[in-house]
Scaffold this motif. Structure first.
Motif, PDB file in Angstrom:
ATOM      1  N   THR A  43       0.841  -1.187   0.000  1.00 51.86           N
ATOM      2  CA  THR A  43       0.000   0.000   0.000  1.00 51.86           C
ATOM      3  C   THR A  43       0.882   1.245   0.000  1.00 51.86           C
ATOM      4  N   PHE A  44       0.299   2.367  -0.372  1.00 49.72           N
ATOM      5  CA  PHE A  44       1.067   3.600  -0.424  1.00 49.72           C
ATOM      6  C   PHE A  44       0.187   4.771   0.004  1.00 49.72           C
ATOM      7  N   THR A  45       0.842   5.852   0.393  1.00 53.29           N
ATOM      8  CA  THR A  45       0.179   7.113   0.728  1.00 53.29           C
ATOM      9  C   THR A  45       1.014   8.265   0.196  1.00 53.29           C
ATOM     10  N   PHE A  46       0.363   9.208  -0.476  1.00 61.23           N
ATOM     11  CA  PHE A  46       1.029  10.387  -1.018  1.00 61.23           C
ATOM     12  C   PHE A  46       0.178  11.589  -0.647  1.00 61.23           C
ATOM     13  N   ASN A  47       0.695  12.498   0.190  1.00 65.37           N
ATOM     14  CA  ASN A  47      -0.135  13.605   0.687  1.00 65.37           C
ATOM     15  C   ASN A  47       0.645  14.919   0.785  1.00 65.37           C
ATOM     16  N   PRO A  48       0.885  15.578  -0.318  1.00 70.08           N
ATOM     17  CA  PRO A  48       1.524  16.902  -0.283  1.00 70.08           C
ATOM     18  C   PRO A  48       0.532  17.985   0.145  1.00 70.08           C
ATOM     19  N   SER A  49       1.050  19.097   0.633  1.00 67.31           N
ATOM     20  CA  SER A  49       0.217  20.240   1.003  1.00 67.31           C
ATOM     21  C   SER A  49       0.986  21.530   0.726  1.00 67.31           C
ATOM     22  N   TYR A  50       0.247  22.614   0.608  1.00 71.10           N
ATOM     23  CA  TYR A  50       0.845  23.914   0.294  1.00 71.10           C
ATOM     24  C   TYR A  50       0.100  24.992   1.058  1.00 71.10           C
ATOM     25  N   VAL A  51       0.837  25.890   1.720  1.00 65.88           N
ATOM     26  CA  VAL A  51       0.249  26.985   2.487  1.00 65.88           C
ATOM     27  C   VAL A  51       0.460  28.282   1.725  1.00 65.88           C
ATOM     28  N   LEU A  52      -0.627  29.010   1.472  1.00 63.71           N
ATOM     29  CA  LEU A  52      -0.593  30.244   0.714  1.00 63.71           C
ATOM     30  C   LEU A  52      -0.820  31.436   1.637  1.00 63.71           C
ATOM     31  N   ASN A  53       0.184  32.317   1.708  1.00 59.03           N
ATOM     32  CA  ASN A  53       0.095  33.568   2.474  1.00 59.03           C
ATOM     33  C   ASN A  53      -0.270  33.349   3.938  1.00 59.03           C
ATOM     34  N   GLN A  54       0.074  32.195   4.479  1.00 58.95           N
ATOM     35  CA  GLN A  54      -0.219  31.858   5.876  1.00 58.95           C
ATOM     36  C   GLN A  54      -1.705  31.945   6.210  1.00 58.95           C
ATOM     37  N   LYS A  55      -2.548  31.837   5.165  1.00 61.71           N
ATOM     38  CA  LYS A  55      -3.986  31.914   5.390  1.00 61.71           C
ATOM     39  C   LYS A  55      -4.730  30.702   4.848  1.00 61.71           C
ATOM     40  N   TRP A  56      -4.241  30.150   3.748  1.00 65.31           N
ATOM     41  CA  TRP A  56      -4.940  29.042   3.101  1.00 65.31           C
ATOM     42  C   TRP A  56      -4.022  27.840   2.993  1.00 65.31           C
ATOM     43  N   LYS A  57      -4.549  26.681   3.315  1.00 64.53           N
ATOM     44  CA  LYS A  57      -3.784  25.440   3.200  1.00 64.53           C
ATOM     45  C   LYS A  57      -4.486  24.525   2.200  1.00 64.53           C
ATOM     46  N   PHE A  58      -3.767  24.155   1.158  1.00 67.15           N
ATOM     47  CA  PHE A  58      -4.277  23.231   0.155  1.00 67.15           C
ATOM     48  C   PHE A  58      -3.598  21.875   0.344  1.00 67.15           C
TER      49      PHE A  58
END
Length: 244
Positions: free
Chosen positions: A1-16
Protein backbone atom coordinates in the motif's frame (compact mmCIF):
# COMPACT_ATOMS: atom_id res chain seq x y z
CA UNK A 1 0.00 0.00 0.00
CA UNK A 2 1.07 3.60 -0.42
CA UNK A 3 0.18 7.11 0.73
CA UNK A 4 1.03 10.39 -1.02
CA UNK A 5 -0.13 13.61 0.69
CA UNK A 6 1.52 16.90 -0.28
CA UNK A 7 0.22 20.24 1.00
CA UNK A 8 0.84 23.91 0.29
CA UNK A 9 0.25 26.99 2.49
CA UNK A 10 -0.59 30.24 0.71
CA UNK A 11 0.10 33.57 2.47
CA UNK A 12 -0.22 31.86 5.88
CA UNK A 13 -3.99 31.91 5.39
CA UNK A 14 -4.94 29.04 3.10
CA UNK A 15 -3.78 25.44 3.20
CA UNK A 16 -4.28 23.23 0.16
CA UNK A 17 -3.81 19.49 0.60
CA UNK A 18 -4.05 16.41 -1.57
CA UNK A 19 -4.08 12.82 -0.44
CA UNK A 20 -3.75 9.70 -2.58
CA UNK A 21 -3.70 6.31 -0.88
CA UNK A 22 -4.31 2.64 -1.54
CA UNK A 23 -5.69 -0.19 0.56
CA UNK A 24 -6.74 -3.82 0.28
CA UNK A 25 -8.96 -6.31 2.11
CA UNK A 26 -8.06 -9.96 1.88
CA UNK A 27 -10.84 -12.57 1.58
CA UNK A 28 -11.64 -14.48 4.76
CA UNK A 29 -10.67 -18.11 5.26
CA UNK A 30 -14.35 -19.04 4.95
CA UNK A 31 -14.67 -17.25 1.61
CA UNK A 32 -11.55 -19.04 0.37
CA UNK A 33 -11.88 -22.57 1.71
CA UNK A 34 -15.49 -23.33 2.68
CA UNK A 35 -16.47 -26.68 1.15
CA UNK A 36 -19.43 -25.23 -0.77
CA UNK A 37 -19.11 -21.43 -1.03
CA UNK A 38 -15.34 -21.07 -0.87
CA UNK A 39 -13.24 -20.08 -3.89
CA UNK A 40 -9.46 -20.38 -3.35
CA UNK A 41 -8.74 -18.08 -6.33
CA UNK A 42 -10.60 -15.09 -4.90
CA UNK A 43 -8.63 -11.87 -5.27
CA UNK A 44 -8.38 -9.32 -2.47
CA UNK A 45 -10.44 -6.16 -2.70
CA UNK A 46 -8.23 -3.22 -3.66
CA UNK A 47 -9.04 0.47 -3.42
CA UNK A 48 -7.61 3.84 -4.41
CA UNK A 49 -8.76 6.90 -2.45
CA UNK A 50 -8.10 10.50 -3.41
CA UNK A 51 -8.95 13.67 -1.47
CA UNK A 52 -8.52 17.34 -2.23
CA UNK A 53 -9.09 19.90 0.52
CA UNK A 54 -8.74 23.61 1.19
CA UNK A 55 -8.63 25.00 4.72
CA UNK A 56 -8.61 28.57 6.03
CA UNK A 57 -5.87 28.91 8.67
CA UNK A 58 -5.59 32.70 8.81
CA UNK A 59 -7.53 33.09 12.05
CA UNK A 60 -7.43 31.36 15.42
CA UNK A 61 -11.16 32.00 15.80
CA UNK A 62 -12.58 30.93 12.44
CA UNK A 63 -12.76 27.30 11.25
CA UNK A 64 -13.43 26.71 7.55
CA UNK A 65 -12.61 23.66 5.45
CA UNK A 66 -13.94 21.95 2.32
CA UNK A 67 -12.99 18.49 1.03
CA UNK A 68 -13.93 16.47 -2.03
CA UNK A 69 -13.12 12.76 -2.13
CA UNK A 70 -13.40 9.69 -4.32
CA UNK A 71 -12.80 5.99 -3.67
CA UNK A 72 -12.66 3.24 -6.29
CA UNK A 73 -12.78 -0.41 -5.25
CA UNK A 74 -11.94 -3.25 -7.62
CA UNK A 75 -12.44 -6.99 -7.19
CA UNK A 76 -15.05 -6.50 -4.48
CA UNK A 77 -16.17 -9.77 -2.93
CA UNK A 78 -19.83 -10.75 -3.39
CA UNK A 79 -21.97 -13.91 -3.28
CA UNK A 80 -23.14 -15.71 -6.43
CA UNK A 81 -26.73 -16.93 -5.85
CA UNK A 82 -26.71 -19.11 -8.97
CA UNK A 83 -23.53 -21.07 -8.19
CA UNK A 84 -23.69 -20.57 -4.39
CA UNK A 85 -20.11 -19.35 -4.28
CA UNK A 86 -18.28 -16.12 -3.63
CA UNK A 87 -16.90 -14.15 -6.55
CA UNK A 88 -15.16 -10.86 -7.39
CA UNK A 89 -17.56 -8.29 -8.85
CA UNK A 90 -16.61 -5.44 -11.17
CA UNK A 91 -16.06 -2.26 -9.20
CA UNK A 92 -17.48 0.19 -6.67
CA UNK A 93 -17.27 3.97 -6.96
CA UNK A 94 -17.89 6.28 -4.00
CA UNK A 95 -17.56 10.05 -4.11
CA UNK A 96 -18.71 13.10 -2.22
CA UNK A 97 -17.75 16.25 -0.41
CA UNK A 98 -17.68 17.65 3.12
CA UNK A 99 -17.87 21.25 4.31
CA UNK A 100 -17.09 22.43 7.84
CA UNK A 101 -17.36 25.91 9.32
CA UNK A 102 -17.02 27.11 12.87
CA UNK A 103 -16.11 29.88 15.26
CA UNK A 104 -14.44 29.84 18.65
CA UNK A 105 -13.29 32.28 21.31
CA UNK A 106 -12.68 32.10 25.04
CA UNK A 107 -16.38 31.59 25.85
CA UNK A 108 -18.10 30.35 22.69
CA UNK A 109 -17.48 27.47 20.34
CA UNK A 110 -19.73 26.81 17.33
CA UNK A 111 -19.21 24.16 14.65
CA UNK A 112 -21.26 22.69 11.81
CA UNK A 113 -20.34 20.17 9.12
CA UNK A 114 -22.26 18.74 6.18
CA UNK A 115 -21.43 15.60 4.17
CA UNK A 116 -22.90 14.43 0.88
CA UNK A 117 -22.01 10.98 -0.47
CA UNK A 118 -22.87 8.76 -3.41
CA UNK A 119 -21.71 5.20 -3.97
CA UNK A 120 -22.51 2.73 -6.76
CA UNK A 121 -21.60 -0.90 -7.36
CA UNK A 122 -21.42 -2.65 -10.71
CA UNK A 123 -21.93 -6.40 -10.34
CA UNK A 124 -23.84 -9.40 -11.67
CA UNK A 125 -27.65 -9.30 -11.72
CA UNK A 126 -29.55 -12.37 -10.58
CA UNK A 127 -33.13 -13.46 -11.27
CA UNK A 128 -35.11 -16.15 -9.44
CA UNK A 129 -36.46 -19.17 -11.34
CA UNK A 130 -39.49 -20.43 -9.37
CA UNK A 131 -39.66 -23.64 -11.42
CA UNK A 132 -36.18 -24.74 -10.46
CA UNK A 133 -36.05 -22.94 -7.08
CA UNK A 134 -32.76 -21.30 -8.05
CA UNK A 135 -31.18 -18.12 -9.38
CA UNK A 136 -29.52 -17.41 -12.69
CA UNK A 137 -27.45 -14.52 -14.04
CA UNK A 138 -29.27 -12.11 -16.38
CA UNK A 139 -26.49 -9.59 -16.99
CA UNK A 140 -24.97 -6.71 -15.04
CA UNK A 141 -26.56 -4.20 -12.70
CA UNK A 142 -25.54 -0.98 -10.99
CA UNK A 143 -27.07 0.03 -7.66
CA UNK A 144 -26.45 2.33 -4.72
CA UNK A 145 -24.19 0.79 -2.11
CA UNK A 146 -24.60 3.21 0.81
CA UNK A 147 -26.10 0.59 3.10
CA UNK A 148 -26.77 2.01 6.59
CA UNK A 149 -24.85 5.17 5.64
CA UNK A 150 -26.91 8.33 4.99
CA UNK A 151 -26.33 9.98 1.63
CA UNK A 152 -26.41 13.34 3.41
CA UNK A 153 -25.79 14.21 7.04
CA UNK A 154 -25.37 17.36 9.10
CA UNK A 155 -23.82 17.75 12.54
CA UNK A 156 -23.85 20.96 14.56
CA UNK A 157 -22.67 21.85 18.04
CA UNK A 158 -22.50 24.95 20.21
CA UNK A 159 -20.74 25.34 23.57
CA UNK A 160 -20.90 28.22 26.03
CA UNK A 161 -18.56 28.73 28.96
CA UNK A 162 -20.95 30.82 31.05
CA UNK A 163 -18.34 31.50 33.73
CA UNK A 164 -15.51 29.62 35.43
CA UNK A 165 -17.97 27.15 36.96
CA UNK A 166 -20.74 26.60 34.38
CA UNK A 167 -20.41 25.05 30.93
CA UNK A 168 -23.34 24.35 28.56
CA UNK A 169 -23.45 22.53 25.20
CA UNK A 170 -26.00 21.52 22.58
CA UNK A 171 -25.52 18.95 19.81
CA UNK A 172 -27.70 18.47 16.73
CA UNK A 173 -27.54 15.61 14.21
CA UNK A 174 -29.61 15.29 11.04
CA UNK A 175 -29.24 12.09 9.00
CA UNK A 176 -30.83 11.49 5.61
CA UNK A 177 -32.42 8.32 4.34
CA UNK A 178 -30.42 5.08 4.43
CA UNK A 179 -30.94 1.64 2.96
CA UNK A 180 -30.81 -1.67 4.81
CA UNK A 181 -29.64 -4.72 2.83
CA UNK A 182 -32.13 -7.62 2.83
CA UNK A 183 -31.20 -11.15 1.83
CA UNK A 184 -32.97 -12.29 -1.34
CA UNK A 185 -34.97 -9.06 -1.56
CA UNK A 186 -34.76 -5.36 -2.38
CA UNK A 187 -33.15 -3.06 0.22
CA UNK A 188 -35.45 -1.36 2.70
CA UNK A 189 -35.35 2.43 3.03
CA UNK A 190 -34.89 3.80 6.55
CA UNK A 191 -36.45 7.22 7.16
CA UNK A 192 -34.40 10.35 7.91
CA UNK A 193 -34.14 11.47 11.52
CA UNK A 194 -32.88 14.32 13.69
CA UNK A 195 -31.71 14.21 17.30
CA UNK A 196 -30.81 16.90 19.82
CA UNK A 197 -28.62 16.44 22.91
CA UNK A 198 -28.04 18.87 25.78
CA UNK A 199 -25.08 18.83 28.18
CA UNK A 200 -24.28 20.89 31.26
CA UNK A 201 -21.47 20.92 33.80
CA UNK A 202 -21.00 22.76 37.12
CA UNK A 203 -17.73 22.88 39.05
CA UNK A 204 -17.78 22.80 42.84
CA UNK A 205 -14.43 23.95 44.18
CA UNK A 206 -11.25 22.65 42.58
CA UNK A 207 -11.90 18.90 42.80
CA UNK A 208 -15.58 18.19 42.15
CA UNK A 209 -17.65 18.62 39.00
CA UNK A 210 -21.32 17.74 38.55
CA UNK A 211 -22.54 17.11 35.01
CA UNK A 212 -25.76 16.06 33.34
CA UNK A 213 -27.18 15.46 29.89
CA UNK A 214 -30.48 15.00 28.11
CA UNK A 215 -30.01 12.90 25.00
CA UNK A 216 -32.56 12.68 22.19
CA UNK A 217 -34.51 15.36 24.02
CA UNK A 218 -37.39 15.36 21.49
CA UNK A 219 -37.81 11.59 21.90
CA UNK A 220 -37.25 10.90 18.20
CA UNK A 221 -38.20 7.37 17.13
CA UNK A 222 -35.77 6.02 14.53
CA UNK A 223 -33.65 3.01 13.57
CA UNK A 224 -29.97 2.94 12.67
CA UNK A 225 -30.22 -0.77 11.88
CA UNK A 226 -33.49 -2.32 10.71
CA UNK A 227 -35.20 -4.22 13.54
CA UNK A 228 -33.08 -2.72 16.34
CA UNK A 229 -34.62 0.09 18.38
CA UNK A 230 -32.61 3.10 19.51
CA UNK A 231 -32.91 4.94 22.79
CA UNK A 232 -35.66 7.47 23.18
CA UNK A 233 -35.24 10.41 25.48
CA UNK A 234 -32.74 9.50 28.21
CA UNK A 235 -30.93 11.27 31.00
CA UNK A 236 -27.43 11.18 32.43
CA UNK A 237 -26.16 12.53 35.75
CA UNK A 238 -22.64 12.14 37.09
CA UNK A 239 -19.90 13.45 39.35
CA UNK A 240 -16.20 13.85 38.55
CA UNK A 241 -13.77 13.81 41.45
CA UNK A 242 -10.16 14.94 41.00
CA UNK A 243 -7.89 13.33 43.59
CA UNK A 244 -4.70 15.30 42.95
Amino acid sequence: TFTFNPSYVLNQKWKFAYNLSSAFKAPTLYQLYDGIAGVPTLKPETSITSELSVEFIGSKHIIAQATIFQRKIKNGIDYDYSNYKYFNYGEQNARGFEVEVGYRNDNWHFNVNYTLMKSEVNTAKFAYDAGFFSYFVVGDTTYSQLFRVPASSLNASASWQVNKKIHLSIFQRIAGKRYEPIFDSAPVKLDPYATTDLFGEYQIGKRIRIYGAVKNMWNEQYQEVLGFATRGRNYLLGIRLKLN
